[in-house]
Design an enzyme around this catalytic site. Sequence first.
Site, PDB file in Angstrom:
ATOM      1  CG  HIS A 340      -2.120  -0.781   1.114  1.00 19.16           C
ATOM      2  ND1 HIS A 340      -3.293  -0.296   0.590  1.00 19.16           N
ATOM      3  CD2 HIS A 340      -2.352  -2.072   1.419  1.00 19.16           C
ATOM      4  CE1 HIS A 340      -4.197  -1.252   0.587  1.00 19.16           C
ATOM      5  NE2 HIS A 340      -3.649  -2.346   1.088  1.00 19.16           N
ATOM      6  CE  LYS A 528      -6.912  13.801  -0.453  1.00 16.64           C
ATOM      7  NZ  LYS A 528      -6.856  12.511  -1.125  1.00 16.64           N
ATOM      8  NE  ARG A 529      -5.064  10.212   9.640  1.00 20.41           N
ATOM      9  CZ  ARG A 529      -4.423   9.299  10.359  1.00 20.41           C
ATOM     10  NH1 ARG A 529      -4.722   8.019  10.231  1.00 20.41           N
ATOM     11  NH2 ARG A 529      -3.485   9.651  11.213  1.00 20.41           N
ATOM     12  CE  LYS A 534      -3.434  10.763   2.628  1.00 15.31           C
ATOM     13  NZ  LYS A 534      -4.241  10.097   1.578  1.00 15.31           N
ATOM     14  CB  THR A 638     -10.528   4.772  -2.021  1.00 18.21           C
ATOM     15  OG1 THR A 638     -10.274   5.147  -0.663  1.00 18.21           O
ATOM     16  CG2 THR A 638      -9.755   3.515  -2.371  1.00 18.21           C
ATOM     17  CE  LYS A 642     -14.372   6.350  -0.067  1.00 19.42           C
ATOM     18  NZ  LYS A 642     -13.716   6.684   1.223  1.00 19.42           N
TER      19      LYS A 642
HETATM   20  C1  PLP Z   1     -12.402   7.071   1.519  1.00 16.74           C
HETATM   21  C2  PLP Z   1     -11.965   7.481   2.852  1.00 16.74           C
HETATM   22  C3  PLP Z   1     -10.610   7.722   3.106  1.00 16.74           C
HETATM   23  C4  PLP Z   1      -9.545   7.633   2.037  1.00 16.74           C
HETATM   24  O1  PLP Z   1      -9.399   8.899   1.420  1.00 16.74           O
HETATM   25  P1  PLP Z   1      -8.151   9.209   0.448  1.00 16.74           P
HETATM   26  O2  PLP Z   1      -8.500  10.523  -0.150  1.00 16.74           O
HETATM   27  O3  PLP Z   1      -8.149   8.121  -0.581  1.00 16.74           O
HETATM   28  O4  PLP Z   1      -6.937   9.231   1.270  1.00 16.74           O
HETATM   29  C5  PLP Z   1     -10.238   8.113   4.379  1.00 16.74           C
HETATM   30  N1  PLP Z   1     -11.143   8.265   5.357  1.00 16.74           N
HETATM   31  C6  PLP Z   1     -12.461   8.059   5.145  1.00 16.74           C
HETATM   32  C7  PLP Z   1     -13.416   8.267   6.261  1.00 16.74           C
HETATM   33  C8  PLP Z   1     -12.908   7.643   3.901  1.00 16.74           C
HETATM   34  O5  PLP Z   1     -14.218   7.421   3.711  1.00 16.74           O
END
Ligand code: PLP
Length: 792
Positions: A340, A528-529, A534, A638, A642
Site C-alpha cells: 500500500h 483525507k488523512r 497529501k 479511494t 467517491k
Molecule cells: C475514503 C476514505 C478515506 C480515504 O481517502 P483518500 O483521499 O483516498 O486518502 C479516508 N477516510 C475516510 C473516512 C474515507 O471514507
Amino acid sequence: MDNVFINKEIFKGAYILMLKNLFNKRIETATLYEKYAALASLLDKQLENDYEATTEYVEKNNLKKTIYFSMEFLMGRLITSNLMNSGYADVVKAAFDDFGYDLNEIELAETDAGLGNGGLGRLAACFLDSAASLSLPFYGNSLRYKKGFFVQRFENDKQREYPDPWLDKPFYWEERKEQEAIHIPYFGYVKDTKLIDPVWVKAVPYDVKVVGAGNGVITHLRLWSAEKSELHPYHDEEYLKMVSKITESLYPDDSTEAGKTLRLQQQYLFSAAGIKSVILEHKRLGRDIKDLHKYYVFQVNDTHPTLIIPELMRILMDEENLGYDESWDIVTQSVAYTNHTILSEALEKWNIKIFRNLLPRAFEIVQEMNRRFKIVLEEAKVPQEKIYQMQLIGANNVRMANICIYGSFSVNGVAALHTDILKNIELNDFYKLYPSKFNNKTNGITHRRWLLHINHELTDILDNLLGSKAWHKDLSLIKGLEQFKDDLKVQKMIKDMKLSKKRALIQKIKKDTGILLDENAIFDIQIKRLHEYKRQLLNILNIIYTYQRLKTDMEFKKNFHPQNFIFGAKAAPSYVMAKGIIELINKTSHVINNDTDTNKLLKVVFVENYNVTYAEYLFPAADLSEQISTASKEASGTGNMKFMLNGAVTIGTMDGANVEIVKEAGMENNIIFGLSSDEVNSIYKNNGYKPRQIYDEDPRLQSIFDFIRGLTINPTHFDFILQNLLTSDYFLVLKDFDSYVKAQERANQLYKDQKQWWHMVIMNIANAGFFTSDRTIAQYNQDIWQLEEIKK
Ligand SMILES: *Cc1c(COP(=O)(O)O)cnc(C)c1O
C-alpha cells in the site's frame, strides 16, 4: 426464526415486542437510541438464518475461502447497509412511517465502528461488502479494539484527541464465540523448538455479519479480543494490565511506527489466532493439512499481518510435523500480499531485540527463512550489496515487506502507476527475481454505500435515465449516462441533485461550526488523512493567495466565482508538522471568514472529526475533488473515486488512481496540474532542488509567508512550517505552487461556463463504473483467489 420483516404488519408486531423486551418501552416513549437498538437487534437476529445457511453451504461444498487479514476495517455505521443489502429497508420505512418515526434520524443513533485510520481500513470494509455481494466466501480477520480511531476536537485551533469508547454501548452486530477462543503465547524462551514459560493470552473471536446485496449471502468479519487465559498460571495485576492493553485501542498512526512491543503484540494476536482458527476449521471438516492451500487463501492487507507467514510455518513444522520444504510449499501457495505504500519510511520493520523477546520461536523461523533466502539470492547471482538490502533481517531489523514478498505467491500494488513504481523502482530487485508474482489490482469503492446509500437523488436520476436498476448490480452500465452529457434537461437534473446535497451539508456544517456557506459557491473539498505528501499545505497556500488577490486585484475579484474550501482530516497525534498545518488552516479560516470585504466570495471550513459518517455528507456535495499529492506518493486513493462517482471534477496531480480516473473520464474533463511522477523522481535523484530560489523569485509566495507570520502574535509561531518549505520542501509544494494556482484559476472560470461544467461532471459520473470495488474483487478472484460462488 420466521421472517418478521416479511411485511409491515408482522414487522410492527415483532418490533413492539423487541422494544418491550429490551427496554420495557412503548412506541410512544422510546428514546432515539432505544428505537435504534430495537431495530438493530431485531435485524441482526433475522440475519441469523441466512448466515447459518451460508456457512452450511460453504462447508458442505468444501468451498475455498479467502481470509482477508487486515489490522483495520473502517466500517462506519452498519445499520443502513445491512437494511439496504438485506432488502428490508422498505418494510421498515413503511412501518416507521406508521409509527411517526424518521428512519434516517434513527440510523444516526448508531456510532461509527471506527476500527481504522483511513484509506487502507476503508478499502477493507468496501471489500467485505463487494465480496459478499458477489457471493464469494470471503472473510475478514482483525482486532476488536475497545477504542477506535480517536475523536478529534479543535481547541484554540489545535487538534486535540479524545478516546472513542465505541464499545461502551452494545454493538448489536457482533456475536461472541467463546468456544472458538485461541490461546496465544508471548515471550518465554525456546528449547528444541518448544516455547518454555510463555505468557499466555486468550484471543476470543467476535463475528460481525457481513450482508451481501440481495443474494442472501452472509459472511463475517472476525474480530479478536484479548482476555486473560486459563493456561496462564497466575493472574496478578501486572498480567491483567498487560492483557487488557492488547486490544484496548487502535494505533492512530497509519504511516510510522508508534508503539513497539504492544503493536507487535496486536499483530501477533490477530495473525496467530486467525491462522489457528482456520486450521482447526480445516481439520474439523476432515481435510488433510497438506491440502490447506487448496481451501484457503490468506490475503495480507499491507505488512501488519506478516506474522501469519512464520506462524503458519511454526504450526506446520512444530505441531503438524511436516518438513521445512513441505511447509514452505504450503505457505507460499496460500499467502498473497497487497502493498500500500511507497514511502520508504513507512515500510514496516521491527527491531530484532523487540521481535525476539516477544516472539522467540517466530524469530528462529524468520532466521531460518532468511538463511535459505540468502542462498536463493546467491544462486540467482544477485550482487552482494543488493542481497544485503533484500534480506529478511538486516541493520538490526526484521523487514516485514521482504518477508511478505518472499513468502507469498502474489504481490500486488493498488493502482496502475503504483504497481509500475513498485516493479521499476521501489521493489525492482524483487521484481527481477520474481517477475510473475507482481500484479496490479486498482482499488475500488462499494457503490452501494458510496452512491446508492448516500445519494438517493443521483440514484433516482440514474434509475430513470437508464430505464432500469440493472446498474445497481453492474456499475459499468452507468456508462449509459454519457449520451446525456450535453442534454440541458439532464444537466439541470444533475445540478439540482448537487444543490440538494450541498444544502444538506450546509445545514450540517452550520450546526457543527456555526459557519454558513453559500449554496451557489463552488464546493471545493479536500478530505483525507493529514499528511505532508497529501499536500493540504499547497491547498491553503493557494487559498491565502486567492484571498490576497481578491483584496487587491479588482479585475480578478469581478471575475471570481464564489468558492468554499472545505477540509476534513485527522493528524497522527505525534505528527507535529501535520498538526501545525491543521492549526494554520484553522487560523487562516478565521481571518478569511470574518473579512466582510471578501467573505461573500471566499470561505474556508475545517470540519471536526472527519469519519465515514461525515464523509457520507461531504462526497456528494463536492464540485471539486482535491487530489493534489506529490506525484508518485499516493499509492491509489479511494476518496478520489467517491467524489467522481458523485459528480465532482478532480483537480489533481497525475498520481495514484487519478491517472486512471483521467483515462476513464478523459483528460479534458478533469483539471490536471503539476509535476509528473517521473519528474518528481528525477528531482530526487539529481538532488539539486532549491526551494529558497523559487521563494526569492516569487512575490506571491513572499506575501503568503508574510500573511502566515501575521496570523499569530508571535510571528515565528509557524516558522517550523515555513522554514521546512524554504530549506527542504521534500514534497515539492513550492515547485508545484504556480501550476496549482493556474489550475485553480482554470477551475473557477470553467465553473462559470455551466454547460461545459455539467458536461464534465456527467462524463465523470458516467465513467466511474471501473471504480466499483465489485470490479476490484472480481479481479482479485480471477487472478489470485479462484473462489467459487456461493449458490444457495
Ligand atoms: C475514503 C476514505 C478515506 C480515504 O481517502 P483518500 O483521499 O483516498 O486518502 C479516508 N477516510 C475516510 C473516512 C474515507 O471514507
